[in-house]
Motif scaffolding. Structure first.
Motif, PDB file in Angstrom:
ATOM      1  N   LYS A 112      79.147  88.665  18.669  1.00 58.29           N
ATOM      2  CA  LYS A 112      79.676  89.948  19.414  1.00 58.29           C
ATOM      3  C   LYS A 112      78.962  91.326  18.840  1.00 58.29           C
ATOM      4  O   LYS A 112      78.471  92.066  19.891  1.00 58.29           O
ATOM      5  N   ALA A 115      75.190  90.518  20.441  1.00 58.31           N
ATOM      6  CA  ALA A 115      75.113  90.689  22.037  1.00 58.31           C
ATOM      7  C   ALA A 115      75.329  92.185  22.495  1.00 58.31           C
ATOM      8  O   ALA A 115      74.600  92.610  23.218  1.00 58.31           O
ATOM      9  N   SER A 116      76.211  92.904  21.542  1.00 56.53           N
ATOM     10  CA  SER A 116      76.244  94.302  21.677  1.00 56.53           C
ATOM     11  C   SER A 116      75.317  95.112  21.659  1.00 56.53           C
ATOM     12  O   SER A 116      74.612  95.949  22.279  1.00 56.53           O
ATOM     13  N   LEU A 119      72.389  94.227  24.324  1.00 54.91           N
ATOM     14  CA  LEU A 119      72.837  94.949  25.525  1.00 54.91           C
ATOM     15  C   LEU A 119      72.367  96.393  25.370  1.00 54.91           C
ATOM     16  O   LEU A 119      71.759  96.872  26.438  1.00 54.91           O
ATOM     17  N   LEU A 268      78.878  97.153  30.790  1.00 60.04           N
ATOM     18  CA  LEU A 268      78.712  95.670  30.209  1.00 60.04           C
ATOM     19  C   LEU A 268      79.064  95.301  28.940  1.00 60.04           C
ATOM     20  O   LEU A 268      79.395  94.264  28.754  1.00 60.04           O
ATOM     21  N   GLU A 269      78.856  96.087  28.179  1.00 61.69           N
ATOM     22  CA  GLU A 269      79.518  95.958  26.687  1.00 61.69           C
ATOM     23  C   GLU A 269      80.794  95.534  26.563  1.00 61.69           C
ATOM     24  O   GLU A 269      81.233  94.555  25.942  1.00 61.69           O
ATOM     25  N   PHE A 272      81.364  91.755  28.140  1.00 62.58           N
ATOM     26  CA  PHE A 272      80.865  90.927  27.174  1.00 62.58           C
ATOM     27  C   PHE A 272      81.963  90.641  26.059  1.00 62.58           C
ATOM     28  O   PHE A 272      82.210  89.822  25.363  1.00 62.58           O
ATOM     29  N   GLU A 273      82.283  91.859  25.422  1.00 62.63           N
ATOM     30  CA  GLU A 273      83.075  91.902  24.417  1.00 62.63           C
ATOM     31  C   GLU A 273      84.277  90.977  24.839  1.00 62.63           C
ATOM     32  O   GLU A 273      85.149  90.261  23.975  1.00 62.63           O
ATOM     33  N   LEU A 276      83.639  87.335  24.975  1.00 65.71           N
ATOM     34  CA  LEU A 276      83.501  86.656  23.649  1.00 65.71           C
ATOM     35  C   LEU A 276      84.844  86.468  22.801  1.00 65.71           C
ATOM     36  O   LEU A 276      84.866  85.667  22.177  1.00 65.71           O
ATOM     37  N   PHE A 400      84.882  84.754  31.330  1.00 65.91           N
ATOM     38  CA  PHE A 400      84.606  86.135  31.976  1.00 65.91           C
ATOM     39  C   PHE A 400      85.841  86.724  32.760  1.00 65.91           C
ATOM     40  O   PHE A 400      86.328  87.866  32.468  1.00 65.91           O
TER      41      PHE A 400
END
Length: 409
Positions: A112, A115-116, A119, A268-269, A272-273, A276, A400
């Motif tokens: 996490k 990925a953050s 991004l 987007l963050e 994704f969070e 995840l 997702f």
């Protein structure tokens, strides 16, 4: 007299009997750390909290613990831990399920973070790149002010810069759609400025882009069709199935519309969070499914299902640990100054080796655990890999959608 002396020499009755510790559960005598009658641990678990934490940390990180004897073979000796577990040599190593849980928790927490950060870095680069392009176009227009009527274009470019500020302040999918529209406009503006003569098709496309942008600025249109996520399987943009009833299709369409709105209003963050957060549960569900695949492909190996599950636990633990180490090395590489070229190249070489080692390790693991020839193992390895990649894709899609449904409306 002898009898009186014997009475005087004999020790008191209380000191003659040594204190024997009893089990708190079944009250049987205990001579070791565990009760021989019921198996309960002799030491009470009701102790100070920090004492328990220190014991856990010591079990995990101390050099004489099982972690030290488990992690190195897990990384560099394919199939060793699994074969040792099958052979009954288990006391020196972390049990497969505990090993998987420990590594997966650290992996997903770190994932996490990575990925953050990636991004955010990518978005910053996009914003900087687009800002430079706008500055170049403005310079061209200002240089031609004497001969070209550019007041409308300069107003447009000022609006573009204002919208860039909005994207920086609130990075949502909807603003990313603005971003994509801006990109198209910038490209069209460059072509309009530099080309001697545009084709009719290019001129119409440019005019449509400008008209759409003006409508967006005036609040008469939304730039949704320039990007983002849209759930539809029909030309009219709806999401329905012929085999469902009209009422069921209506509910499905309402659900997809709700998901689309949540996606448009989320960064987007955030997306994704949320995804995840759901992946650990889904990966835990995929483990027994992967074991079923192994059971089917090696049905004549006389292995029990729990043995295939052990292979699944060890292989996933290795993948998570290897990817985690690669991400850490990549982070270290990004932190190095540009002048340290040799170190950067060395770390890149290690990262490349790590990426190659993951599929090679998994193949060698199957060879050493199931004891089959390379041809049949490679064939089964490919089939299992293709099926499992499809399952992972489905799991990511479910994560997702599941994550989006948990977002506030």
């Amino acid at each position: 007299m002898d009898h009186e002396q014997q009475l005087q020499r004999s020790p008191p009755e209380a000191s003659a009997q040594p204190h024997i510790k009893e089990c708190d559960n079944c009250h049987a005598p205990i001579n070791g750390p565990y009760c021989s009658q019921c198996g309960q641990e002799a030491e009470s678990t009701l102790t100070y909290f920090w004492t328990v934490i220190l014991h856990i940390l010591d079990d995990i990180f101390s050099f004489d613990s099982r972690a030290n004897r488990t992690l190195l073979p897990l990384l560099f000796r394919p199939g060793f831990l699994t074969n040792q577990y099958f052979a009954g040599h288990r006391v020196h190593y972390i049990p497969p399920l505990r090993l998987y849980l420990f590594i997966s928790i650290i992996f997903f927490i770190s994932l996490k973070f990575f990925a953050s950060a990636d991004l955010q870095s990518e978005h910053t680069k996009e914003i900087e790149s687009l800002s430079k392009e706008i500055s170049k176009i403005e310079a061209i227009y200002k240089a031609q002010e004497a001969t070209v009527n550019i007041s409308d274009k300069l107003t447009l470019l000022a609006s573009l810069e204002s919208k860039l500020a909005d994207i920086k302040g609130k990075d949502t999918i909807n603003n990313r759609n603005f971003y994509l529209l801006i990109q198209k406009l910038v490209e069209a503006e460059k072509k309009q400025t530099t080309a001697k003569k545009l084709t009719v098709e290019e001129q119409e496309q440019y005019q449509k882009l400008v008209a759409k942008w003006q409508n967006v600025l005036a609040g008469k249109a939304e730039p949704n069709n320039t990007g983002g996520v849209q759930f539809s399987n029909n030309p009219d943009g709806t999401f329905t199935f012929n085999w469902l009833t009209p009422s069921a299709n209506k509910k499905l369409e309402q659900a997809t519309n709700t998901i689309e709105k949540k996606v448009q209003n989320s960064s987007l963050e955030q997306l994704f969070e949320q995804a995840l957060d759901k992946l650990p549960q889904l990966m835990f569900v995929l483990l027994p499914i992967f074991a079923v695949l192994l059971k089917i492909m090696y049905m004549f190996s006389k292995r029990l299902y729990l043995e295939h599950l052990t292979v699944a636990l060890h292989s996933h633990s290795f993948i998570f640990l290897a990817v985690l180490l690669i991400e850490l090395i990549s982070l270290l590489q990004d932190m190095l100054p540009p002048s340290s070229g040799i170190m950067v190249d060395g770390l890149q070489f290690i990262i490349t080796l790590g990426i190659i080692w993951i599929p090679v390790y998994l193949y060698l693991m199957q060879v050493r655990v199931y004891q089959q020839g390379h041809f049949f193992t490679l064939l089964k390895y490919g089939v299992i890999g293709i099926i499992y990649i499809l399952l992972l894709t489905i799991a990511f899609l479910i994560a997702f959608i599941w994550g989006v449904t948990d977002l506030p409306s």
